[in-house]
Design a protein around this motif. Structure first.
Motif, PDB file in Angstrom:
ATOM      1  N   LYS A 376       1.079  -1.127  -0.029  1.00  0.00           N
ATOM      2  CA  LYS A 376       0.385   0.007   0.007  1.00  0.00           C
ATOM      3  C   LYS A 376       0.691   1.309   0.243  1.00  0.00           C
ATOM      4  CE  LYS A 376      -3.180  -0.330   3.486  1.00  0.00           C
ATOM      5  NZ  LYS A 376      -3.042  -0.391   4.292  1.00  0.00           N
ATOM      6  N   TRP A 377       1.933   1.424   0.678  1.00  0.00           N
ATOM      7  CA  TRP A 377       2.565   2.867   0.751  1.00  0.00           C
ATOM      8  C   TRP A 377       4.215   2.331   0.225  1.00  0.00           C
ATOM      9  CZ3 TRP A 377       0.551   1.249   6.581  1.00  0.00           C
ATOM     10  CH2 TRP A 377      -0.861   2.179   6.059  1.00  0.00           C
ATOM     11  N   GLY A 378       4.370   1.585  -0.557  1.00  0.00           N
ATOM     12  CA  GLY A 378       5.444   1.468  -0.636  1.00  0.00           C
ATOM     13  C   GLY A 378       6.734   1.001   0.205  1.00  0.00           C
ATOM     14  N   PRO A 380       9.326   3.629   1.590  1.00  0.00           N
ATOM     15  CA  PRO A 380      10.260   4.956   2.297  1.00  0.00           C
ATOM     16  C   PRO A 380      11.434   4.543   2.343  1.00  0.00           C
ATOM     17  CG  PRO A 380       9.307   4.333   4.073  1.00  0.00           C
ATOM     18  CD  PRO A 380       8.721   2.873   2.222  1.00  0.00           C
ATOM     19  N   LYS A 381      12.324   5.397   1.495  1.00  0.00           N
ATOM     20  CA  LYS A 381      14.007   5.369   1.652  1.00  0.00           C
ATOM     21  C   LYS A 381      14.512   6.515   2.099  1.00  0.00           C
ATOM     22  CE  LYS A 381      14.867   1.436  -0.065  1.00  0.00           C
ATOM     23  NZ  LYS A 381      13.817   0.718  -0.949  1.00  0.00           N
ATOM     24  N   ALA A 382      13.725   8.103   2.123  1.00  0.00           N
ATOM     25  CA  ALA A 382      14.033   9.219   2.328  1.00  0.00           C
ATOM     26  C   ALA A 382      13.036   9.511   3.058  1.00  0.00           C
ATOM     27  CB  ALA A 382      14.813   9.375   1.525  1.00  0.00           C
ATOM     28  N   VAL A 383      13.451  10.803   3.529  1.00  0.00           N
ATOM     29  CA  VAL A 383      12.458  12.052   3.668  1.00  0.00           C
ATOM     30  C   VAL A 383      11.098  12.400   2.401  1.00  0.00           C
ATOM     31  CG1 VAL A 383      11.647  14.223   5.165  1.00  0.00           C
ATOM     32  CG2 VAL A 383      13.511  13.031   6.181  1.00  0.00           C
ATOM     33  N   ARG A 384      11.664  12.288   1.720  1.00  0.00           N
ATOM     34  CA  ARG A 384      10.839  12.860   0.381  1.00  0.00           C
ATOM     35  C   ARG A 384      10.094  11.853   0.032  1.00  0.00           C
ATOM     36  NH1 ARG A 384      11.257  16.486  -2.779  1.00  0.00           N
ATOM     37  NH2 ARG A 384      13.188  16.907  -2.377  1.00  0.00           N
ATOM     38  N   ASP A 385      10.503  10.098  -0.029  1.00  0.00           N
ATOM     39  CA  ASP A 385       9.967   8.930   0.025  1.00  0.00           C
ATOM     40  C   ASP A 385       8.046   8.959   0.634  1.00  0.00           C
ATOM     41  OD1 ASP A 385      10.711   8.416  -2.233  1.00  0.00           O
ATOM     42  OD2 ASP A 385      12.430   7.205  -0.703  1.00  0.00           O
ATOM     43  N   ILE A 386       8.825   9.599   2.208  1.00  0.00           N
ATOM     44  CA  ILE A 386       7.335   9.765   3.016  1.00  0.00           C
ATOM     45  C   ILE A 386       6.668  11.039   2.764  1.00  0.00           C
ATOM     46  CG2 ILE A 386       6.664  10.520   5.605  1.00  0.00           C
ATOM     47  CD1 ILE A 386       8.987   9.157   6.227  1.00  0.00           C
ATOM     48  N   ALA A 387       7.098  12.328   2.638  1.00  0.00           N
ATOM     49  CA  ALA A 387       6.589  13.655   2.087  1.00  0.00           C
ATOM     50  C   ALA A 387       5.658  12.711   0.880  1.00  0.00           C
ATOM     51  CB  ALA A 387       7.678  14.595   1.222  1.00  0.00           C
ATOM     52  N   ASN A 388       6.076  12.117  -0.206  1.00  0.00           N
ATOM     53  CA  ASN A 388       5.686  12.048  -0.995  1.00  0.00           C
ATOM     54  C   ASN A 388       3.980  11.336  -0.989  1.00  0.00           C
ATOM     55  OD1 ASN A 388       6.848  13.372  -2.942  1.00  0.00           O
ATOM     56  ND2 ASN A 388       8.247  11.892  -3.882  1.00  0.00           N
ATOM     57  N   LEU A 389       4.458   9.973  -0.578  1.00  0.00           N
ATOM     58  CA  LEU A 389       2.756   9.525   0.278  1.00  0.00           C
ATOM     59  C   LEU A 389       1.712  10.189   0.890  1.00  0.00           C
ATOM     60  CD1 LEU A 389       4.593   6.562   2.089  1.00  0.00           C
ATOM     61  CD2 LEU A 389       3.076   6.490   0.237  1.00  0.00           C
ATOM     62  N   GLU A 395      -3.890  14.252  -2.772  1.00  0.00           N
ATOM     63  CA  GLU A 395      -3.956  14.341  -4.113  1.00  0.00           C
ATOM     64  C   GLU A 395      -4.680  12.941  -4.433  1.00  0.00           C
ATOM     65  OE1 GLU A 395      -0.647  15.270  -6.512  1.00  0.00           O
ATOM     66  OE2 GLU A 395      -0.897  17.319  -5.542  1.00  0.00           O
ATOM     67  N   ASN A 396      -5.454  11.602  -3.944  1.00  0.00           N
ATOM     68  CA  ASN A 396      -6.616  11.470  -3.631  1.00  0.00           C
ATOM     69  C   ASN A 396      -5.930  10.587  -4.574  1.00  0.00           C
ATOM     70  OD1 ASN A 396      -8.335  12.097  -2.481  1.00  0.00           O
ATOM     71  ND2 ASN A 396      -9.299  13.428  -4.207  1.00  0.00           N
ATOM     72  N   ARG A 397      -4.511   9.486  -4.748  1.00  0.00           N
ATOM     73  CA  ARG A 397      -4.375   8.568  -4.871  1.00  0.00           C
ATOM     74  C   ARG A 397      -3.903   7.620  -4.077  1.00  0.00           C
ATOM     75  NH1 ARG A 397      -1.353  12.449  -7.623  1.00  0.00           N
ATOM     76  NH2 ARG A 397       0.082  12.359  -6.432  1.00  0.00           N
ATOM     77  N   LEU A 398      -4.080   7.737  -2.815  1.00  0.00           N
ATOM     78  CA  LEU A 398      -4.283   6.856  -1.536  1.00  0.00           C
ATOM     79  C   LEU A 398      -5.360   6.963  -0.616  1.00  0.00           C
ATOM     80  CD1 LEU A 398      -0.708   6.767   0.295  1.00  0.00           C
ATOM     81  CD2 LEU A 398      -1.725   4.700  -1.452  1.00  0.00           C
ATOM     82  N   GLU A 399      -6.258   5.878  -0.470  1.00  0.00           N
ATOM     83  CA  GLU A 399      -7.005   6.300   0.331  1.00  0.00           C
ATOM     84  C   GLU A 399      -6.911   5.839   1.586  1.00  0.00           C
ATOM     85  OE1 GLU A 399      -9.926   3.430  -0.727  1.00  0.00           O
ATOM     86  OE2 GLU A 399     -10.749   4.149  -1.901  1.00  0.00           O
ATOM     87  N   THR A 400      -5.708   5.971   2.070  1.00  0.00           N
ATOM     88  CA  THR A 400      -5.837   5.823   3.854  1.00  0.00           C
ATOM     89  C   THR A 400      -4.117   6.180   3.899  1.00  0.00           C
ATOM     90  OG1 THR A 400      -4.682   3.261   4.378  1.00  0.00           O
ATOM     91  CG2 THR A 400      -7.448   3.903   4.647  1.00  0.00           C
ATOM     92  N   LEU A 401      -3.620   6.709   5.055  1.00  0.00           N
ATOM     93  CA  LEU A 401      -2.058   7.069   5.298  1.00  0.00           C
ATOM     94  C   LEU A 401      -2.219   5.846   7.374  1.00  0.00           C
ATOM     95  CD1 LEU A 401      -1.423  10.058   4.520  1.00  0.00           C
ATOM     96  CD2 LEU A 401      -0.461   8.423   4.293  1.00  0.00           C
ATOM     97  N   PRO A 402      -0.816   5.422   7.543  1.00  0.00           N
ATOM     98  CA  PRO A 402      -0.611   5.615   8.712  1.00  0.00           C
ATOM     99  C   PRO A 402      -1.368   5.319  10.273  1.00  0.00           C
ATOM    100  CG  PRO A 402       1.415   5.216   7.858  1.00  0.00           C
ATOM    101  CD  PRO A 402       0.344   5.451   7.234  1.00  0.00           C
ATOM    102  N   TRP A 403      -2.359   7.064   9.534  1.00  0.00           N
ATOM    103  CA  TRP A 403      -1.913   7.792  11.030  1.00  0.00           C
ATOM    104  C   TRP A 403      -4.194   8.224  10.436  1.00  0.00           C
ATOM    105  CZ3 TRP A 403       2.422   8.931   9.145  1.00  0.00           C
ATOM    106  CH2 TRP A 403       3.845   8.089  10.344  1.00  0.00           C
ATOM    107  N   SER A 404      -4.433   7.556   9.228  1.00  0.00           N
ATOM    108  CA  SER A 404      -5.613   8.286   8.698  1.00  0.00           C
ATOM    109  C   SER A 404      -6.469   6.755   8.397  1.00  0.00           C
ATOM    110  CB  SER A 404      -5.909   9.302   8.006  1.00  0.00           C
ATOM    111  OG  SER A 404      -6.956   9.794   7.628  1.00  0.00           O
TER     112      SER A 404
END
Length: 604
Positions: A376-378, A380-389, A395-404
């Motif tokens: 689901k969330w790939g 991440p290897k760097a802060v930019r990867d977390i930010a892009n999630l 932008e509605n390309r992901l329905e959930t996050l670890p905190w949502s």
């Protein structure tokens, strides 16, 4: 709320009125997937949902559990099926106790089908012979607490095709205390309306809910119609037969046929509510509602009594204050506060009340398997990867996050561009709301509460902040007398400029004939409780990866060293100021593959 009261209100207002039926799945993964689907389908606006009864064993327990989930965690009015098949008095009473405790106030009382190894139905010892006996028992035991529904058979049932005797039985069930009728599925609208008139001629005046079965596939359509013994009109066969091998075409034709049938029922003036047999599927039901133009829209938004989803659990229906931190994790908030004795008053009272249970006690953890979360969330290897999630989520390309637990709301769209900008610069926004200065309570995005009122809210941001940016942000906040903040580290070092530990209302409403309602707050004790949960969810995410892996090191580093910060702009007329705090700020090492160990702190 009782179903017959919902139906009377819908009849009075003329608003679309419908409900969904679900059944208990056979596997644990199926149950979890259904909970997710039920929550998504709740956004379509059903008046209530009902859950079928699995007689005996684990399936019966699951019916009770699903009702608890719907009422307590999802805030969905529910109706629990209860049958007599293989059910003695003790089991019936146990099921009713559990329904009562969950806050459920509606029961569909059924005789039930005979066990598969028996040719005809027989009552169990100390059991019930007919559904009317079950209705009478519920009414005697619980008085008016439960609204009791019973089944109606427009085309007869398995073991009785005699309409006269079935109408007699229906009248007896209503005379025993039933207050609404749910019918078996059918496709012959003319016969159904004829049957409704015959029911009314018998002096039965309670609401009748027609059972509507959407069409998903040709094979499923025939199988269910044959199983229930319901007549398929010739024109339906003629319409579906040419496309029977194309499932998408069958659904398109089917939605039109079913929607036209629904319009005919509603235009008769005899029917005011539709009950959909979803078969635990969403798409076909949604298509029918869309064809009827019944889906929520800007012109017909879902109505909210409060700006957050209310629990309908016993003792929680009057709750009218909640910390903003759990905006995206409704279930964990309800679970952790389920034994809090202040709920009957609906007030927070003393902020030092032991409101929040231990994390482990209530199973507050990241849902899904490690493999599912990696997919689901790939990785991440760097802060930019977390930010892009987070950008993908916004932008509605992901329905959930670890905190949502759920997708971005329409309210989030109002400030989405600002949130995307912050995340692209490494300021990870976990929660937010825009400022609102007195919009009408029926506003399609921000509206809540009774009609003819006005609602307000302060702009709010909650972020994960890199330690290199933290001091600069706090210094900027110090130059804004209207802005208050709380900041904390994983090990509990807390800083704030809040004038007291007491609640700070961040949403409120002004309504005719009422005190000002302040349903969403920020305060110290609840923030510290949320801190534990927020960092634990991050660590759970890190543990989806192997020890020593770049992704695990990165996420653990963020959790160990970054600050959790919430910011409130108390001047609700200045919505942009909260974003201007971060002008020019950006994490310098967005592409660094890992985060170093946290610096030592002096505490606060």
């Amino acid at each position: 709320m009782h179903i017959h009261e919902m139906l009377l209100e819908s009849e009075r207002t003329g608003e679309p009125s419908f409900s969904f039926e679900y059944f208990p799945p056979k596997t644990a993964q199926g149950v979890q997937n259904l909970y997710d689907r039920m929550e998504r389908m709740s956004l379509l606006g059903p008046k209530f949902i009902d859950v079928t009864w699995g007689a005996g064993g684990n399936i019966a327990d699951l019916t009770n559990e699903m009702v608890v989930q719907a009422q307590t965690l999802m805030g969905l009015e529910s109706c629990m099926h209860l049958t007599c098949t293989d059910m003695g008095l003790e089991k019936v009473n146990d099921a009713l106790r559990k329904a009562y405790k969950s806050g459920c106030t509606n029961i569909l009382a059924l005789r039930g089908d005979p066990p598969r190894d028996k040719e005809k139905w027989e009552a169990t010892d100390s059991g019930f012979t007919y559904a009317k006996d079950l209705v009478g028992h519920i009414r005697d035991a619980y008085g008016s607490h439960f609204d009791i529904g019973v089944a109606g058979y427009p085309e007869g049932c398995d073991d009785n095709k005699d309409e006269e005797s079935l109408l007699d039985h229906l009248k007896e069930k209503v005379d025993k205390g039933a207050s609404f009728i749910v019918t078996q599925m059918f496709y012959d609208a003319d016969n159904f309306l004829r049957w409704v008139r015959r029911v009314r001629e018998r002096g039965v005046t309670v609401p009748i809910l027609p059972g509507i079965m959407p069409i998903s596939t040709h094979a499923g359509f025939l199988r269910r119609a044959n199983h229930m013994g319901c007549k398929i009109p010739p024109e339906w066969v003629a319409a579906i037969e040419p496309v029977k091998n194309d499932d998408a075409a069958v659904r398109e034709v089917g939605k039109k046929l079913v929607a036209d049938m629904c319009r005919k029922l509603l235009s008769s003036g005899l029917i005011h509510h539709l009950h959909f047999y979803t078969m635990n599927l969403a798409h076909s039901t949604r298509m029918v509602l869309q064809e009827l133009d019944w889906l929520p829209s800007a012109e017909r938004p879902l109505k909210h009594a409060l700006p957050w989803k209310q629990s309908l659990g016993l003792g929680r229906r009057e709750e009218d204050v909640r910390p903003i931190f759990w905006r995206n994790r409704n279930k964990s908030y309800v679970l952790r506060t389920q034994d809090w004795d202040e709920f009957p008053n609906g007030r927070w009272g003393d902020s030092r009340s032991p409101a929040f249970g231990e994390l482990d006690t209530y199973g507050i953890r990241l849902p899904g398997t490690n493999e599912q979360n990696r997919e689901k969330w790939g990785e991440p290897k760097a802060v930019r990867d977390i930010a892009n999630l987070f950008v993908d989520y916004l932008e509605n390309r992901l329905e959930t996050l670890p905190w949502s637990e759920s997708p971005l709301t329409d309210e989030g769209l109002v400030i989405r561009d600002d949130l995307v900008t912050l995340n692209r610069r490494g300021l990870i926004t976990m929660n937010s709301q825009p400022a609102v200065n007195g919009v009408k309570s029926d506003h399609p995005i921000h509206g809540w509460g009774p009609p003819n009122g006005y609602v307000y809210q302060k702009s709010y941001l909650e972020l994960l902040v890199h330690p290199d940016l933290y001091k600069d942000i706090i210094a900027r906040i110090a130059r804004h007398p209207d802005i208050t903040y709380y900041a904390v580290t994983k090990n509990g070092d807390l800083e704030t400029n809040a004038p007291s530990d007491g609640p700070n209302a961040v949403t409120w409403g002004v309504f005719p004939g009422k005190e000002i309602v302040q349903p969403t707050i920020v305060e110290t004790v609840s923030f510290l409780a949320w801190k534990d949960e927020a960092y634990k969810l991050g660590i759970d995410w890190a543990h989806c990866f192997d020890a020593g892996s770049p992704s695990r090191r990165l996420i653990e580093g963020v959790m160990d060293s970054w600050y959790l910060v919430n910011i409130v702009n108390n001047d609700f007329q200045q919505g942009r100021a909260i974003f201007e705090l971060f002008d020019g700020l950006e994490v310098k090492d967005m592409d660094v593959p890992a985060v170093e160990a946290p610096p030592a702190t002096d505490g606060a």
